[in-house]
Design an enzyme around this catalytic site. Structure first.
Site, PDB file in Angstrom:
ATOM      1  CG  ASP A   1      53.648  70.434  28.442  1.00 34.84           C
ATOM      2  OD1 ASP A   1      53.420  71.324  27.037  1.00 34.84           O
ATOM      3  OD2 ASP A   1      54.407  70.163  28.830  1.00 34.84           O
TER       4      ASP A   1
ATOM      5  CE  LYS B   1      54.453  78.325  27.384  1.00 35.47           C
ATOM      6  NZ  LYS B   1      54.186  77.292  27.852  1.00 35.47           N
TER       7      LYS B   1
ATOM      8  N   GLY C   1      54.264  73.195  21.573  1.00 34.17           N
ATOM      9  CA  GLY C   1      52.840  72.756  20.695  1.00 34.17           C
ATOM     10  C   GLY C   1      52.257  73.508  21.887  1.00 34.17           C
ATOM     11  CG  HIS C   2      52.119  78.094  22.422  1.00 31.99           C
ATOM     12  ND1 HIS C   2      52.264  78.910  22.259  1.00 31.99           N
ATOM     13  CD2 HIS C   2      52.625  77.021  23.354  1.00 31.99           C
ATOM     14  CE1 HIS C   2      53.337  78.919  23.004  1.00 31.99           C
ATOM     15  NE2 HIS C   2      54.024  78.164  23.751  1.00 31.99           N
TER      16      HIS C   2
ATOM     17  CD  GLN D   1      59.945  75.239  24.896  1.00 28.89           C
ATOM     18  OE1 GLN D   1      61.598  76.180  24.701  1.00 28.89           O
ATOM     19  NE2 GLN D   1      59.620  74.808  23.620  1.00 28.89           N
TER      20      GLN D   1
HETATM   21  P1  IMP Z   1      64.010  70.204  24.037  1.00 29.17           P
HETATM   22  O1  IMP Z   1      63.568  71.122  24.227  1.00 29.17           O
HETATM   23  O2  IMP Z   1      63.578  68.754  22.791  1.00 29.17           O
HETATM   24  O3  IMP Z   1      65.284  69.631  24.049  1.00 29.17           O
HETATM   25  O4  IMP Z   1      63.655  68.749  25.361  1.00 29.17           O
HETATM   26  C1  IMP Z   1      64.220  69.136  26.512  1.00 29.17           C
HETATM   27  C2  IMP Z   1      64.070  68.483  27.568  1.00 29.17           C
HETATM   28  O5  IMP Z   1      62.488  69.923  27.386  1.00 29.17           O
HETATM   29  C3  IMP Z   1      62.872  67.725  27.355  1.00 29.17           C
HETATM   30  O6  IMP Z   1      62.266  67.663  28.855  1.00 29.17           O
HETATM   31  C4  IMP Z   1      61.228  68.292  26.919  1.00 29.17           C
HETATM   32  O7  IMP Z   1      59.978  67.346  27.161  1.00 29.17           O
HETATM   33  C5  IMP Z   1      61.102  69.523  27.721  1.00 29.17           C
HETATM   34  N1  IMP Z   1      60.403  70.567  26.071  1.00 29.17           N
HETATM   35  C6  IMP Z   1      61.064  71.026  25.456  1.00 29.17           C
HETATM   36  N2  IMP Z   1      59.814  71.786  24.900  1.00 29.17           N
HETATM   37  C7  IMP Z   1      58.909  71.462  25.515  1.00 29.17           C
HETATM   38  C8  IMP Z   1      57.133  71.579  25.374  1.00 29.17           C
HETATM   39  O8  IMP Z   1      56.932  72.722  24.454  1.00 29.17           O
HETATM   40  N3  IMP Z   1      56.272  71.416  26.724  1.00 29.17           N
HETATM   41  C9  IMP Z   1      57.096  70.921  27.702  1.00 29.17           C
HETATM   42  N4  IMP Z   1      58.063  70.222  27.576  1.00 29.17           N
HETATM   43  C10 IMP Z   1      58.821  70.654  26.888  1.00 29.17           C
END
Ligand code: IMP
Length: 427
Positions: free
Chosen positions: A14, A17, A41-42, A224
């Site tokens: 977040d 990007k 989410g971009h 991420q």
């Molecule tokens: P998962 O990727 O859904 O398995 O989540 C694992 C961890 O990564 C959790 O803490 C989510 O909140 C975090 N996470 C996954 N995708 C994002 C993102 O795009 N931005 C920020 N945190 C993320």
């Protein structure tokens, strides 16, 4: 611009990007996602139109750019179709410009269900997005996953689907006390998705290799962030892929010697979504103030993001892990009203100072951040278009960040729109 650039999030995701990718896309022919799935989410704002993309690279918003979903991505076909339809409704041309790797693994309904059930069961919840990301990557690693290319042979798809459903149903029934899935239903549902998606599926490794040999330029976008990396992040509070720059070689199929430049995107403070340690997290009323001002709510799940001071130890480590050449600092304007701004310059743990993040259980939970205080600039920076117009304390803040993280600052962003960005050679 190098022929192949990798862009990574340098914190916990977040970082903004989407906007940076959108700006850099002007100068490339190909944009590639190399890991993650629709957990990302971009957000891109163009002329007051807001686009939130989860799977398709935001390069799709630029005419003529080819956008690739690489082999390292996990694809939820239903979510991908929804995104294609959303873009088409907005009048964006997708067909012919979107390419999906035949080796990308597919998120199945049982992955989503397992993700949600594990979150309910686990004592130390991860706080996942419940999109099935972890279970899909687990199947990939245990060699039972289903790949986009498998749909071309319906018989083969059916046989591995049946094996998976049999195994997962036993787990749902015996361990979770839940009902399972029908292989027939999934088969019919997913073959319909495939009919829609097959025009996009191809060998993207060879596509990118040919583009490289023709001298065309490629931007690999990480989703991420570095500290959500399954190897380098705050394990187990991480995602299940490698958002770090090395992940681009694997997840796009581009060899390391072809990567010319690595850019890091860094927020002027720190945020994280979900559970896990966060040494510089605000404990005061600042947490609501910065969250509101920065619009810190997840683009995928809408969850409020946790907010804190800039952590230079974290970002310096990120510069090293990724081999970052220069960074883009985002959301500097969010700090406009702070009279004192803190930067974490070290961690204190059991009496010792650390400039690194050892893999000791509980280290980041129990370390104490060592802060420097910097006077704020107390001026609106959101309309600034040149580094020279930045208030002196704003310049000093950037200079200190640059020194601490050991990387040049290439650009600074002070708002959502493309034009709220300026170059930063002199910091
Ligand atoms: P998962 O990727 O859904 O398995 O989540 C694992 C961890 O990564 C959790 O803490 C989510 O909140 C975090 N996470 C996954 N995708 C994002 C993102 O795009 N931005 C920020 N945190 C993320």
């Amino acid at each position: 611009m190098s022929q192949v650039t990798v862009l990574v999030g340098a914190q916990w995701g977040d970082e903004g990007k989407g906007k940076v990718i959108d700006i850099l896309t002007e100068n490339v022919q190909y944009v590639v996602r190399y890991q993650g799935g629709n957990n990302a989410g971009h957000t891109v704002v163009i002329d007051d139109n807001k686009y939130i993309l989860h799977l398709i690279p935001s390069g799709i918003l630029h005419a003529k750019k080819i956008c690739v979903i690489g082999n390292g991505v996990v694809v939820d076909p239903k979510a991908l179709i929804e995104e294609i339809d959303f873009l088409k409704e907005k009048g964006i041309d997708v067909d012919g410009r979107l390419k999906v790797s035949d080796k990308a693994h597919v998120i199945m309904p049982y992955h989503r269900k397992l993700d949600a059930l594990r979150e309910l069961k686990k004592n130390g919840r991860i706080g996942t997005t419940k999109r099935g990301i972890g279970p899909c990557y687990s199947d990939k690693a245990s060699r039972s996953g289903i790949r986009m290319g498998d749909f071309f042979d319906a018989g083969y798809f059916r046989s591995i689907l049946e094996e998976n459903v049999e195994e997962k149903n036993a787990l749902f029934k015996d361990f979770y006390g839940e009902t399972g899935f029908s292989a027939d239903d999934i088969f019919n549902e997913y073959m319909k998705y495939f009919e829609r998606l097959k025009q996009y599926v191809c060998d993207t490794v060879s596509l990118l290799d040919k583009a490289y040999r023709r001298g065309e330029s490629i931007l690999c976008e990480g989703a991420q962030g570095t500290f959500l990396d399954v190897d380098h992040g705050t394990y187990p509070y991480v995602t299940s892929s490698n958002p770090t720059a090395g992940g681009a070689c694997i997840g796009a199929g581009i060899g390391p010697s072809r990567i010319g430049r690595v850019l890091g995107v860094v927020k002027a403070y720190t945020t994280r979504v979900g559970e896990g340690p966060f040494p510089t997290e605000f404990r005061s009323e600042l947490k609501d103030k910065i969250r509101e001002k920065g619009g810190e709510f997840g683009a995928t799940t809408g969850r409020p993001r946790r907010c804190g001071w800039f952590d230079a130890v974290l970002v310096k480590n990120s510069v090293d892990i990724n081999g970052i050449d220069s960074v883009v600092i985002t959301k500097l304007d969010v700090l406009d009203e702070q009279d004192v701004i803190k930067i974490c310059v070290a961690y204190k743990y059991k009496g010792d100072l650390y400039d690194c993040i050892p893999g000791l259980p509980g280290f980041l939970d129990n370390c104490e951040p060592v802060y420097e205080d910097h006077p704020g600039w107390l001026k609106d920076t959101s309309a600034i278009t040149s580094y020279s117009d930045l208030p002196p304390n704003g310049k000093k803040y950037l200079t200190r960040i640059k020194e601490l993280i050991g990387s040049d600052i290439m650009l600074v962003s002070v708002g959502k729109n493309r034009k709220q960005t300026f170059a930063c050679k002199n910091a």
